[in-house]
Design a protein around this motif. Structure first.
Motif, PDB file in Angstrom:
ATOM      1  N   GLU A  22       0.791  -1.084   0.008  1.00  0.00           N
ATOM      2  CA  GLU A  22       0.048  -0.021  -0.068  1.00  0.00           C
ATOM      3  C   GLU A  22       0.773   1.308   0.059  1.00  0.00           C
ATOM      4  OE1 GLU A  22      -2.767  -0.046   3.057  1.00  0.00           O
ATOM      5  OE2 GLU A  22      -3.727  -1.862   2.355  1.00  0.00           O
ATOM      6  N   THR A  23       1.998   1.311   0.630  1.00  0.00           N
ATOM      7  CA  THR A  23       3.024   2.394   0.625  1.00  0.00           C
ATOM      8  C   THR A  23       4.129   2.377  -0.406  1.00  0.00           C
ATOM      9  OG1 THR A  23       4.120   1.123   2.523  1.00  0.00           O
ATOM     10  CG2 THR A  23       2.526   2.694   3.116  1.00  0.00           C
ATOM     11  N   SER A  24       4.353   1.013  -1.043  1.00  0.00           N
ATOM     12  CA  SER A  24       5.249   1.093  -1.784  1.00  0.00           C
ATOM     13  C   SER A  24       4.800  -0.103  -2.967  1.00  0.00           C
ATOM     14  CB  SER A  24       6.429   0.265  -1.292  1.00  0.00           C
ATOM     15  OG  SER A  24       7.220   0.925  -0.381  1.00  0.00           O
ATOM     16  N   PRO A  25       3.777   0.624  -3.706  1.00  0.00           N
ATOM     17  CA  PRO A  25       3.072  -0.283  -4.633  1.00  0.00           C
ATOM     18  C   PRO A  25       3.848  -0.745  -6.113  1.00  0.00           C
ATOM     19  CG  PRO A  25       2.419   1.991  -4.862  1.00  0.00           C
ATOM     20  CD  PRO A  25       3.395   1.966  -3.799  1.00  0.00           C
ATOM     21  N   GLU A  26       5.099  -0.041  -6.208  1.00  0.00           N
ATOM     22  CA  GLU A  26       5.970  -0.291  -7.482  1.00  0.00           C
ATOM     23  C   GLU A  26       7.028  -1.263  -7.020  1.00  0.00           C
ATOM     24  OE1 GLU A  26       6.490   2.978  -9.971  1.00  0.00           O
ATOM     25  OE2 GLU A  26       4.320   3.513 -10.118  1.00  0.00           O
ATOM     26  N   ASP A  27       7.222  -1.650  -5.703  1.00  0.00           N
ATOM     27  CA  ASP A  27       8.217  -2.512  -5.274  1.00  0.00           C
ATOM     28  C   ASP A  27       8.115  -3.933  -5.909  1.00  0.00           C
ATOM     29  OD1 ASP A  27      10.155  -4.044  -3.823  1.00  0.00           O
ATOM     30  OD2 ASP A  27      10.274  -2.496  -2.341  1.00  0.00           O
ATOM     31  N   ALA A  28       9.029  -3.978  -6.686  1.00  0.00           N
ATOM     32  CA  ALA A  28       9.023  -5.414  -7.354  1.00  0.00           C
ATOM     33  C   ALA A  28       9.384  -6.498  -6.556  1.00  0.00           C
ATOM     34  CB  ALA A  28       9.752  -5.486  -8.635  1.00  0.00           C
ATOM     35  N   ARG A  29      10.287  -6.302  -5.469  1.00  0.00           N
ATOM     36  CA  ARG A  29      10.558  -7.685  -4.586  1.00  0.00           C
ATOM     37  C   ARG A  29       9.282  -7.802  -3.957  1.00  0.00           C
ATOM     38  NH1 ARG A  29      15.462  -9.759  -3.247  1.00  0.00           N
ATOM     39  NH2 ARG A  29      15.735  -9.307  -5.707  1.00  0.00           N
ATOM     40  N   LEU A  30       8.623  -6.876  -3.300  1.00  0.00           N
ATOM     41  CA  LEU A  30       7.474  -7.099  -2.590  1.00  0.00           C
ATOM     42  C   LEU A  30       6.368  -7.860  -3.368  1.00  0.00           C
ATOM     43  CD1 LEU A  30       7.007  -3.616  -0.780  1.00  0.00           C
ATOM     44  CD2 LEU A  30       7.932  -5.797   0.229  1.00  0.00           C
ATOM     45  N   TRP A  31       6.081  -7.463  -4.583  1.00  0.00           N
ATOM     46  CA  TRP A  31       5.197  -8.456  -5.492  1.00  0.00           C
ATOM     47  C   TRP A  31       5.812  -9.593  -5.641  1.00  0.00           C
ATOM     48  CZ3 TRP A  31       0.487  -7.205  -5.887  1.00  0.00           C
ATOM     49  CH2 TRP A  31      -0.040  -5.731  -5.974  1.00  0.00           C
ATOM     50  N   GLN A  32       7.017 -10.113  -5.728  1.00  0.00           N
ATOM     51  CA  GLN A  32       7.780 -11.179  -6.107  1.00  0.00           C
ATOM     52  C   GLN A  32       7.563 -12.180  -4.889  1.00  0.00           C
ATOM     53  OE1 GLN A  32      11.945 -11.064  -7.353  1.00  0.00           O
ATOM     54  NE2 GLN A  32      12.170 -12.534  -5.985  1.00  0.00           N
ATOM     55  N   GLU A  33       7.708 -11.609  -3.555  1.00  0.00           N
ATOM     56  CA  GLU A  33       7.643 -12.397  -2.410  1.00  0.00           C
ATOM     57  C   GLU A  33       6.168 -12.716  -2.190  1.00  0.00           C
ATOM     58  OE1 GLU A  33       9.778 -13.753  -0.640  1.00  0.00           O
ATOM     59  OE2 GLU A  33      11.229 -13.106  -2.277  1.00  0.00           O
ATOM     60  N   LEU A  34       5.329 -11.720  -2.471  1.00  0.00           N
ATOM     61  CA  LEU A  34       4.012 -12.027  -2.196  1.00  0.00           C
ATOM     62  C   LEU A  34       3.583 -13.136  -3.041  1.00  0.00           C
ATOM     63  CD1 LEU A  34       1.141 -11.264  -0.992  1.00  0.00           C
ATOM     64  CD2 LEU A  34       0.816  -9.745  -2.856  1.00  0.00           C
ATOM     65  N   ALA A  35       3.964 -13.130  -4.473  1.00  0.00           N
ATOM     66  CA  ALA A  35       3.377 -14.150  -5.282  1.00  0.00           C
ATOM     67  C   ALA A  35       3.881 -15.539  -4.832  1.00  0.00           C
ATOM     68  CB  ALA A  35       3.961 -13.777  -6.662  1.00  0.00           C
ATOM     69  N   ARG A  36       5.122 -15.802  -4.622  1.00  0.00           N
ATOM     70  CA  ARG A  36       5.727 -16.913  -3.811  1.00  0.00           C
ATOM     71  C   ARG A  36       4.831 -17.463  -2.708  1.00  0.00           C
ATOM     72  NH1 ARG A  36      10.603 -17.188  -1.527  1.00  0.00           N
ATOM     73  NH2 ARG A  36      10.944 -19.422  -2.123  1.00  0.00           N
ATOM     74  N   ILE A  37       4.548 -16.743  -1.806  1.00  0.00           N
ATOM     75  CA  ILE A  37       3.786 -16.982  -0.508  1.00  0.00           C
ATOM     76  C   ILE A  37       2.297 -17.247  -0.933  1.00  0.00           C
ATOM     77  CG2 ILE A  37       2.873 -16.152   1.653  1.00  0.00           C
ATOM     78  CD1 ILE A  37       5.352 -14.416   1.799  1.00  0.00           C
ATOM     79  N   GLN A  38       1.816 -16.640  -1.922  1.00  0.00           N
ATOM     80  CA  GLN A  38       0.292 -16.954  -2.241  1.00  0.00           C
ATOM     81  C   GLN A  38       0.292 -18.217  -2.832  1.00  0.00           C
ATOM     82  OE1 GLN A  38       0.030 -13.267  -4.620  1.00  0.00           O
ATOM     83  NE2 GLN A  38      -1.883 -12.766  -3.507  1.00  0.00           N
TER      84      GLN A  38
END
Length: 223
Positions: A22-38
């Motif tokens: 929500e505060t770093s919506p363009e942080d690719a590493r956050l999206w990457q880690e979220l995808a793995r955990i999902q």
């Protein structure tokens, strides 16, 4: 998010990563880690419909990671991993074949961006395994293990390959190593327990080996 993941509370980890985004919506590493955990969390859901929904969310997250980091090898590796797991739930064999091919091409993109990327090698091995290309899967998992045998995914995929080859003790050893690395991921215990249950089924009826394997399977399921 990392703390919840290490504790095996994947829903809380997902919520934490979403909060960070929500505060770093363009942080690719956050999206990457979220995808793995999902993707991992889909293993804990009880119906194929729920798994498909969760994996669709993982796919969206992984695609955003590559969108915000088009040169990041790991982002493409995770996208390939998520595409592979989505393919596993495809009901139409032709669609599954097509999805696996797209996953393989994405994994190759990851390797082209960084030939030393362990995640790229691991997920390529997993995709090749799901395509039935065992010899090539073994080659890639051997390369990944040589680079980092202390990565949970290396041991997880290695275990799957050994199980497919009928090396059940080798698979159990690999799952146990994965459990040592990530002791709170439920699905690792389930997979090891399933192998022990199978060994109990094929052991002579009412033999000590059968009893021991079933008891060990129950211990893993209880954990």
């Amino acid at each position: 998010g990392n703390t919840h993941f290490e504790a095996g509370n994947l829903d809380a980890a997902i919520a934490a990563y979403r909060s960070a985004l929500e505060t770093s919506p363009e942080d690719a590493r956050l999206w990457q880690e979220l995808a793995r955990i999902q993707a991992y969390s889909s293993n804990l859901l009880t119906t194929n419909l729920q798994r498909r929904q969760r994996l669709a969310e993982a796919l969206e997250s992984a695609q955003k990671a590559t969108q915000f980091a088009p040169d990041d090898s790991s982002a493409f590796a995770v996208l390939a991993f998520v595409m592979d797991w989505n393919a596993a739930l495809a009901e139409d064999p032709a669609q599954r074949t097509e999805m696996l091919l797209k996953a393989e091409l994405t994994a190759q993109q990851s390797i082209q961006k960084d030939p030393e990327n362990v995640l790229a090698l691991v997920y390529t091995a997993e995709i090749l395994l799901d395509q039935g290309r065992l010899d090539q899967a073994q080659q890639y998992i051997t390369l990944a293990k040589e680079r980092d045998e202390n990565l949970m995914d290396v041991q997880r995929v290695r275990a799957s390959i050994l199980e497919t080859l009928g090396d059940y003790q080798g698979a159990i050893d690999a799952y146990n190593r994965a459990i040592e690395i990530s002791p709170n991921l439920t699905f690792l215990y389930i997979r090891a327990g399933v192998i022990y249950r199978y060994l109990g089924m094929v052991a002579p009826d009412k033999s000590p080996a059968q009893t021991q394997n079933y008891d060990t399977a129950l211990e893993y399921f209880a954990k």
